[in-house]
Design an enzyme around this catalytic site. Structure first.
Site, mmCIF file in Angstrom:
data_model
loop_
_atom_site.group_PDB
_atom_site.id
_atom_site.type_symbol
_atom_site.label_atom_id
_atom_site.label_comp_id
_atom_site.label_asym_id
_atom_site.label_seq_id
_atom_site.Cartn_x
_atom_site.Cartn_y
_atom_site.Cartn_z
ATOM 1 N N ASP A 320 0.809 -1.213 0.000
ATOM 2 C CA ASP A 320 0.000 0.000 0.000
ATOM 3 C C ASP A 320 0.849 1.272 0.000
ATOM 4 O O ASP A 320 2.017 1.267 0.389
ATOM 5 C CB ASP A 320 -0.923 0.014 1.215
ATOM 6 N N GLU A 321 0.233 2.347 -0.425
ATOM 7 C CA GLU A 321 0.721 3.720 -0.252
ATOM 8 C C GLU A 321 2.142 3.957 -0.776
ATOM 9 O O GLU A 321 2.889 4.757 -0.222
ATOM 10 C CB GLU A 321 0.633 4.130 1.228
ATOM 11 N N ASN A 322 2.495 3.276 -1.837
ATOM 12 C CA ASN A 322 3.792 3.536 -2.461
ATOM 13 C C ASN A 322 3.609 4.562 -3.579
ATOM 14 O O ASN A 322 3.057 4.254 -4.626
ATOM 15 C CB ASN A 322 4.393 2.248 -3.022
#
Length: 688
Positions: A320-322
């Site tokens: 997530d959230e890269n």
């Protein structure tokens, strides 16, 4: 034939009645999650010292441990000293509780957890296909224990029960704030009590790598501040969970959220720099290099080591959230993308995820990742974990629908983020299957259930229980019970009792609140502060720690906000009372109760005057605003009139009270304004 037709019709009738009629039964006030079907009798099974439990197959260690715990907990609940403190063999002539099951269950997706419980005034029978179903039934049986002035008893009842969803999880993040084994164990006990069956263990993030690694030891030596789990401790938690019918799902979050990993091994990072463990909260740039073969060699070795500790068939890789900022800055990575016709960072991460999926396949593991891993190129054996919704710019449930339509099995966590400090109803009414979706029945079956997420930026071992419980018990009902079980009034009534039951299991959500308040007053006198906490709630979403820099990973959480919960109990009761008052303005009993609250609050500021220290002095303005408003409003309610000067003061303090102080908000203001508007309307009508 008529008899055979009648049985299913009757069972449907019971299901329909079970929530509409039986939920108000005093004997069932502790039940959560609500069972699938209940038939009540009109007698009682009395709990006496001769109480015995027989097990058809007593060689099963999980059943032996579970029944022994059951007997001990029943004895603690009733104060009855049983003559038999352990389960006995079925050769006993007349056992009080007979346990029968077909086979030992496996801790895997879609295992049978159903059970049937029959209680009459002579004996109790608990039967199931698997021993895991027996564990679920034992928890229901404990919730049925009731009492009169003379005895403890279990009401005569027949319950047929099974879960609606096979995946019912709680995720605990131990990276942002490390949680010792005793915290995990007591939460596993609570999970078992409300029939959750997956413990999702978020073990790595920017703030810490929390597992000892023998293949790459610098991961825990340099990436954990010395706070990590040994292999023996991991195995201990896995066994503890297994004894309670709970699977353990490990998560090693990559390629983003990787600062702790890169602190230990910077050579696999996407930027040539020195990395340090992150102390704040937020989304950070350090990311593993997906074009470096050393990255895959390391992850392959680490994953191989870790799957030996975690027997579950699934393995969570995060994902997530890269945002890929370090990828964009790296010339080598940009050239790699150009050479391989990779048009976006999402495509590059998909390439990375495909490599990880192949590594896990060789280890006989199936991959789970947060919804960002979604791509047609990922094998359909993967489970996509949906977490984004309206707060992240997507319609609630849309990412889950998208994943299902692509052919993936899914889990829902959007709507179950308990760290955002929303009231229990906000979670309870979220269904894993989106109500407005046009999914087919087959597609709906691909939604496996959901997980409660306890991100730990703002919790420590002292406060984590108060953020997880009791709200998670209500969410557990959403995962287990029938879709029609949505009465929030019933849920709240039962949740009060369940909350006390959870404390008996060791959950510290009540006792630690009082400890924090004693730390604030520096005395044993916490009465006034406790009353204030019942009308205050911590700031919602992540406004308490805006920008992620107000608190660090080493910050203690012993402030007033940490003693307050997302469901201020007096504020909730007062709100209901105000609604009744508006609908029944001439009801003297309601008016009297309303004034009791107002008079109590009008004294709070004065009751805090004797305390003098920096922490409590920051809190006093909240009490002062409340007391000023409550004092004037009490006079207003009692006399149906208010002077212009009083009205001006009232409005001044109402506006002041809307401004958060010490990370909390006073949550009775809306109710106050409703009372004022009602009184003004009433006055206008009289004047006409």
């Amino acid at each position: 034939m008529r008899k055979n037709l009648f049985i299913p019709l009757l069972s449907v009738f019971v299901i329909q009645l079970s929530f509409g009629q039986y939920e108000k039964e005093e004997n069932l006030s502790n039940l959560m999650p609500w069972p699938k079907a209940i038939t009540m009798g009109n007698s009682k099974f009395l709990i006496q010292k001769s109480f015995e439990v027989s097990v058809e197959n007593d060689s099963n260690k999980r059943i032996y441990k579970a029944t022994t715990r059951f007997i001990q907990r029943l004895s603690e609940e009733t104060g009855v000293f049983f003559e038999a403190g352990f389960p006995i063999k079925t050769s006993s002539a007349n056992p009080s509780l007979s346990i029968i099951y077909d086979r030992e269950g496996e801790l895997k997706l879609n295992e049978d957890e159903s059970y049937t419980l029959k209680v009459n005034n002579k004996k109790i029978e608990l039967s199931a296909v698997t021993d895991i179903g027996i564990l679920r039934g034992l928890e229901t049986l404990l919730q049925l224990v009731n009492y009169s002035s003379e005895t403890f008893y279990i009401p005569t009842v027949t319950i047929t029960d099974s879960p609606r969803f096979p995946w019912r999880g709680l995720m605990i993040d131990v990276a942002r704030h490390f949680q010792p084994l005793d915290v995990l164990k007591r939460n596993l006990d609570a999970m078992a009590a409300v029939k959750l069956n997956v413990f999702h263990w978020h073990l790595t993030d920017d703030q810490g790598f929390r597992v000892a690694s023998k293949t790459y030891p610098k991961l825990h030596e340099l990436g954990s501040d010395g706070l990590y789990y040994t292999h023996e401790q991991i195995k201990e938690v896995v066994q503890y969970a297994s004894d309670r019918g709970i699977r353990v799902l490990p998560e090693f979050d990559v390629p983003g959220h990787a600062t702790a990993i890169l602190t230990a091994y910077p050579e696999i990072g996407s930027k040539d720099t020195t990395y340090q463990i992150e102390r704040n909260a937020g989304i950070f740039d350090p990311t593993l290099d997906p074009t470096n073969e050393k990255t895959y060699a390391m992850l392959s070795s680490v994953f191989e080591e870790m799957v030996g500790l975690f027997p579950d068939e699934y393995f969570h890789i995060g994902g997530d959230e890269n945002e890929g900022k370090h990828w964009d800055e790296n010339v080598k990575i940009r050239n790699f993308k150009k050479k391989n016709d990779i048009k976006s960072n999402h495509e590059l991460q998909t390439l990375f995820n495909i490599r990880l999926q192949k590594i896990l396949n060789k280890l006989d593991k199936k991959m789970i990742g947060w919804e960002e891993i979604m791509s047609p190129e990922i094998e359909k054996t993967a489970i996509l974990h949906s977490w984004r919704g309206e707060n992240e710019g997507l319609p609630d449930g849309q990412s889950l629908i998208n994943a299902v339509q692509l052919g993936y099995h899914t889990l829902l966590s959007n709507g179950y983020y308990i760290d955002r400090m929303h009231p229990v109803e906000a979670h309870y009414l979220v269904d894993p299957i989106p109500g407005n979706s046009k999914l087919t029945q087959e597609q709906k079956k691909m939604i496996l259930g959901g997980e409660v997420t306890m991100w730990s930026e703002l919790v420590t071992p002292l406060t984590i229980d108060s953020r997880i419980w009791p709200r998670t018990a209500a969410i557990a009902e959403r995962f287990w019970s029938q879709k029609e079980v949505v009465d929030t009034g019933s849920m709240r009534r039962r949740l009060k009792n369940v909350s006390l039951q959870l404390e008996k299991l060791g959950i510290t959500h009540i006792r630690n609140r009082d400890m924090i308040l004693r730390n604030i007053t520096k005395t044993n006198d916490i009465v006034a502060l406790l009353e204030l906490s019942k009308v205050c709630e911590p700031l919602k979403k992540y406004t308490r720690n805006k920008g992620g820099t107000e608190y660090q990973t080493y910050s203690p959480f012993t402030l007033f906000a940490d003693a307050c919960t997302s469901d201020a109990e007096d504020a909730k009761e007062f709100s209901k009372l105000v609604s009744t008052f508006i609908n029944q303005p001439n009801n003297k009993k309601v008016k009297s109760k309303l004034n009791q609250y107002l008079q109590k609050w009008s004294l709070l500021s004065g009751n805090l005057d004797d305390f003098d220290n920096p922490i409590i002095n920051e809190i006093k303005p909240i009490a002062n605003n409340l007391s000023k408003i409550a004092g004037i409003l009490s006079h207003y309610v009692k006399n149906n009139k208010i002077s212009p000067s009083q009205e001006e003061i009232l409005n001044t303090y109402l506006e002041k009270s809307k401004i958060p102080i010490v990370d909390v908000e006073l949550v009775v203001i809306d109710s106050f304004e409703k009372v004022i508007e009602h009184l003004k309307t009433k006055k206008r009508v009289i004047n006409k």
